[in-house]
Design a protein around this motif. Structure first.
Motif, mmCIF file in Angstrom:
data_model
loop_
_atom_site.group_PDB
_atom_site.id
_atom_site.type_symbol
_atom_site.label_atom_id
_atom_site.label_comp_id
_atom_site.label_asym_id
_atom_site.label_seq_id
_atom_site.Cartn_x
_atom_site.Cartn_y
_atom_site.Cartn_z
ATOM 1 N N GLU A 63 0.830 -1.190 0.000
ATOM 2 C CA GLU A 63 0.000 0.000 0.000
ATOM 3 C C GLU A 63 0.869 1.246 0.000
ATOM 4 O O GLU A 63 1.987 1.244 0.520
ATOM 5 C CB GLU A 63 -0.928 0.028 1.216
ATOM 6 C CG GLU A 63 -0.193 0.119 2.547
ATOM 7 C CD GLU A 63 -1.138 0.312 3.719
ATOM 8 O OE1 GLU A 63 -2.232 0.874 3.498
ATOM 9 O OE2 GLU A 63 -0.775 -0.070 4.851
ATOM 10 N N ALA A 64 0.350 2.319 -0.611
ATOM 11 C CA ALA A 64 1.013 3.615 -0.569
ATOM 12 C C ALA A 64 0.687 4.287 0.754
ATOM 13 O O ALA A 64 -0.461 4.295 1.191
ATOM 14 C CB ALA A 64 0.557 4.479 -1.736
ATOM 15 N N VAL A 65 1.692 4.854 1.416
ATOM 16 C CA VAL A 65 1.480 5.398 2.754
ATOM 17 C C VAL A 65 1.831 6.878 2.871
ATOM 18 O O VAL A 65 1.408 7.523 3.834
ATOM 19 C CB VAL A 65 2.285 4.607 3.809
ATOM 20 C CG1 VAL A 65 1.760 3.193 3.923
ATOM 21 C CG2 VAL A 65 3.765 4.607 3.492
ATOM 22 N N SER A 66 2.601 7.430 1.957
ATOM 23 C CA SER A 66 2.940 8.848 2.057
ATOM 24 C C SER A 66 1.781 9.706 1.573
ATOM 25 O O SER A 66 0.899 9.254 0.832
ATOM 26 C CB SER A 66 4.209 9.171 1.267
ATOM 27 O OG SER A 66 4.056 8.831 -0.094
ATOM 28 N N THR A 67 1.774 10.947 1.994
ATOM 29 C CA THR A 67 0.691 11.869 1.697
ATOM 30 C C THR A 67 0.531 12.074 0.189
ATOM 31 O O THR A 67 1.517 12.283 -0.523
ATOM 32 C CB THR A 67 0.960 13.229 2.368
ATOM 33 O OG1 THR A 67 1.191 13.029 3.764
ATOM 34 C CG2 THR A 67 -0.209 14.172 2.174
ATOM 35 N N GLY A 69 -0.024 13.849 -3.264
ATOM 36 C CA GLY A 69 0.354 15.180 -3.718
ATOM 37 C C GLY A 69 1.757 15.585 -3.333
ATOM 38 O O GLY A 69 2.188 16.696 -3.657
ATOM 39 N N LEU A 70 2.496 14.714 -2.620
ATOM 40 C CA LEU A 70 3.885 14.985 -2.264
ATOM 41 C C LEU A 70 4.807 14.083 -3.061
ATOM 42 O O LEU A 70 4.561 12.876 -3.185
ATOM 43 C CB LEU A 70 4.125 14.757 -0.774
ATOM 44 C CG LEU A 70 3.693 15.841 0.213
ATOM 45 C CD1 LEU A 70 4.105 15.436 1.621
ATOM 46 C CD2 LEU A 70 4.278 17.192 -0.150
ATOM 47 N N HIS A 71 5.877 14.652 -3.589
ATOM 48 C CA HIS A 71 6.907 13.858 -4.257
ATOM 49 C C HIS A 71 8.003 13.545 -3.240
ATOM 50 O O HIS A 71 8.563 14.453 -2.611
ATOM 51 C CB HIS A 71 7.492 14.631 -5.436
ATOM 52 C CG HIS A 71 8.512 13.848 -6.208
ATOM 53 N ND1 HIS A 71 8.168 12.865 -7.103
ATOM 54 C CD2 HIS A 71 9.865 13.898 -6.192
ATOM 55 C CE1 HIS A 71 9.272 12.347 -7.630
ATOM 56 N NE2 HIS A 71 10.313 12.948 -7.089
ATOM 57 N N ILE A 72 8.312 12.268 -3.049
ATOM 58 C CA ILE A 72 9.294 11.833 -2.056
ATOM 59 C C ILE A 72 10.625 11.568 -2.748
ATOM 60 O O ILE A 72 10.718 10.759 -3.669
ATOM 61 C CB ILE A 72 8.831 10.559 -1.324
ATOM 62 C CG1 ILE A 72 7.395 10.722 -0.806
ATOM 63 C CG2 ILE A 72 9.796 10.220 -0.196
ATOM 64 C CD1 ILE A 72 7.217 11.797 0.233
ATOM 65 N N TRP A 73 11.655 12.238 -2.281
ATOM 66 C CA TRP A 73 13.002 12.018 -2.827
ATOM 67 C C TRP A 73 13.751 10.970 -2.003
ATOM 68 O O TRP A 73 14.420 10.102 -2.548
ATOM 69 C CB TRP A 73 13.779 13.334 -2.832
ATOM 70 C CG TRP A 73 13.176 14.401 -3.681
ATOM 71 C CD1 TRP A 73 12.286 15.367 -3.283
ATOM 72 C CD2 TRP A 73 13.376 14.607 -5.076
ATOM 73 N NE1 TRP A 73 11.938 16.161 -4.342
ATOM 74 C CE2 TRP A 73 12.594 15.734 -5.458
ATOM 75 C CE3 TRP A 73 14.143 13.976 -6.055
ATOM 76 C CZ2 TRP A 73 12.559 16.226 -6.760
ATOM 77 C CZ3 TRP A 73 14.113 14.466 -7.347
ATOM 78 C CH2 TRP A 73 13.331 15.572 -7.690
ATOM 79 N N GLU A 74 13.663 11.074 -0.685
ATOM 80 C CA GLU A 74 14.328 10.133 0.224
ATOM 81 C C GLU A 74 13.526 10.056 1.511
ATOM 82 O O GLU A 74 12.737 10.969 1.818
ATOM 83 C CB GLU A 74 15.757 10.582 0.536
ATOM 84 C CG GLU A 74 16.687 10.572 -0.664
ATOM 85 C CD GLU A 74 18.063 11.109 -0.339
ATOM 86 O OE1 GLU A 74 19.014 10.660 -0.980
ATOM 87 O OE2 GLU A 74 18.188 11.981 0.534
ATOM 88 N N PHE A 75 13.752 8.996 2.303
ATOM 89 C CA PHE A 75 12.974 8.846 3.535
ATOM 90 C C PHE A 75 13.726 7.982 4.533
ATOM 91 O O PHE A 75 14.722 7.314 4.204
ATOM 92 C CB PHE A 75 11.612 8.213 3.232
ATOM 93 C CG PHE A 75 11.692 6.744 2.877
ATOM 94 C CD1 PHE A 75 11.533 5.777 3.863
ATOM 95 C CD2 PHE A 75 11.952 6.336 1.582
ATOM 96 C CE1 PHE A 75 11.621 4.423 3.556
ATOM 97 C CE2 PHE A 75 12.040 5.000 1.252
ATOM 98 C CZ PHE A 75 11.866 4.036 2.246
ATOM 99 N N ALA A 107 1.376 6.982 8.442
ATOM 100 C CA ALA A 107 0.620 6.401 7.331
ATOM 101 C C ALA A 107 -0.803 6.922 7.284
ATOM 102 O O ALA A 107 -1.466 6.836 6.248
ATOM 103 C CB ALA A 107 0.613 4.871 7.447
ATOM 104 N N SER A 108 -1.291 7.495 8.380
ATOM 105 C CA SER A 108 -2.686 7.921 8.426
ATOM 106 C C SER A 108 -2.871 9.414 8.666
ATOM 107 O O SER A 108 -4.004 9.902 8.680
ATOM 108 C CB SER A 108 -3.421 7.161 9.535
ATOM 109 O OG SER A 108 -2.794 7.380 10.798
ATOM 110 N N GLY A 109 -1.761 10.147 8.858
ATOM 111 C CA GLY A 109 -1.884 11.559 9.196
ATOM 112 C C GLY A 109 -1.246 12.477 8.183
ATOM 113 O O GLY A 109 -0.535 12.033 7.278
#
Length: 268
Positions: A63-67, A69-75, A107-109
Motif C-alpha cells: 500500500e502507498a502510505v505517504s501523503t 500530492g507529495l513527491h518523495i526524494w528520500e525517507f 501512514a494515516s496523518g
C-alpha cells in the motif's frame, strides 16, 4: 562542489523497526498522454510523483502510505515505526529538488514540516531516541554539511561547517556517534575520494574510520553496534564491506553488477 550524495536516490528500501514490513519508493503510473505532444509538455501537464509504499512481509500486500500530492526524494523510518521523515517537494521536477523540504508524517496523518530551506537537503536519519534527525544540506558556499533538527520544536543545529563534502550520516544504536562519508581525507579535495568518518555527538570531535584512494559510501550501523556496513569501489566494482570497532574492514560481497544502499534487518 555543491552535491549531495544520491539525493535523487534510486528507490531505497528500509525495514520497519519490527521487521514486519519493508518501505520503498515507487513512482505512480503516468497519466494517459497526448501522442501528439512532446514528453516535456506532457510531463509538465501530468507530473509523475514518487510515493512511499509498504509491503507486509507475511501477507505480501502493498500500500502507498505517504501523503498524496507529495513527491518523495528520500525517507527514513522513525525508531518506533510510527512515522517517516522524508525529503519532499510538491512537484517532481529537477528545480523542485533544489527547493525541497524535510517533513514527517504517519501512514494515516498529514505531513508536518521539520525544516524548510532554500537549498537542497538530503539523507535524513532518525536518532535512536526519536528526538532528532540528522541530514545533509548545502551551505551558502555550496558545500555539503551535516545538520540536526529537533523533531519536537524544530530547533536546528549545524554539526559541520567547512570546505568538505559531508554526506550520508547514520546514527550509532546508542545515539552517541554519527558515521558519515566525506572527502575530508587525503586526496579528497583533489581526487574526489570519499572515506568514512565518525562524529562524536557530545564533543563534536571528528575521526577517520577508513582511508584510501577509493570511495566508501552508504554507511549503516548494525543493530548491535559492532559493525558498520558500507559500499565501496576499492575493488573492481561496488561491493559491500564491514568495518569493525578496530577500524578493520572485511569484504562481504563480490558482485559483477554492484551493490547500492545497505540496510540491516532489525534482528541482525
Amino acid at each position: 562542489k555543491g552535491s549531495i550524495a544520491a539525493a535523487r536516490g534510486h528507490s531505497p528500501m528500509e525495514w520497519s523497526p519490527d521487521a514486519s514490513q519493508i518501505a520503498f519508493l515507487s513512482t505512480e503510473l503516468p497519466a494517459k498522454r497526448n501522442a501528439g505532444a512532446g514528453d516535456e509538455i506532457e510531463f509538465e501537464k501530468h507530473p509523475v510523483l514518487t510515493r512511499i509504499h509498504m509491503v507486509d512481509i507475511e501477507s505480501g500486500e502493498t500500500e502507498a502510505v505517504s501523503t498524496e500530492g507529495l513527491h518523495i526524494w528520500e525517507f527514513c523510518w522513525s525508531p518506533d515505526g510510527k512515522e517517516f521523515a522524508a525529503v519532499v517537494s510538491d512537484l517532481p521536477y529537477e528545480t523542485s529538488w533544489y527547493r525541497c523540504r524535510l517533513e514527517a508524517f504517519s501512514a494515516s496523518g498529514p505531513a508536518r514540516n521539520l525544516h524548510r530551506s532554500v537549498r537542497p537537503v538530503g539523507k535524513p536519519a532518525w536518532s535512536p531516541d526519536g528526538l532528532r534527525i540528522v541530514f545533509t544540506g548545502l551551505n551558502v558556499a555550496g558545500y555539503s554539511d551535516l545538520y540536526v533538527v529537533n523533531t519536537g520544536n524544530g530547533a536546528l543545529e549545524k554539526l559541520t561547517n567547512d570546505i568538505y563534502e559531508d554526506n550520508e550520516p547514520t546514527w550509532s544504536p546508542d545515539g552517541k556517534v554519527i558515521v558519515f562519508s566525506s572527502d575530508r581525507a587525503d586526496g579528497g579535495e583533489t581526487q574526489g575520494w570519499h572515506n568514512l568518518f565518525s562524529y562524536q555527538v557530545e564533543t563534536g570531535g571528528i575521526e577517520w574510520l577508513t582511508q584510501g584512494a577509493h570511495n566508501d559510501r552508504s554507511p549503516s550501523w548494525s543493530p548491535d553496534g559492532r559493525w558498520v556496513a558500507f559500499v565501496s569501489d576499492r575493488g573492481p566494482g561496488l561491493d559491500i564491506y564491514l568495518l569493525d570497532t578496530a577500524r578493520q574492514t572485511y569484504q562481504v560481497t563480490n558482485m559483477t553488477t554492484g551493490a547500492l544502499d545497505v540496510n540491516w534487518t532489525p534482528d541482525s
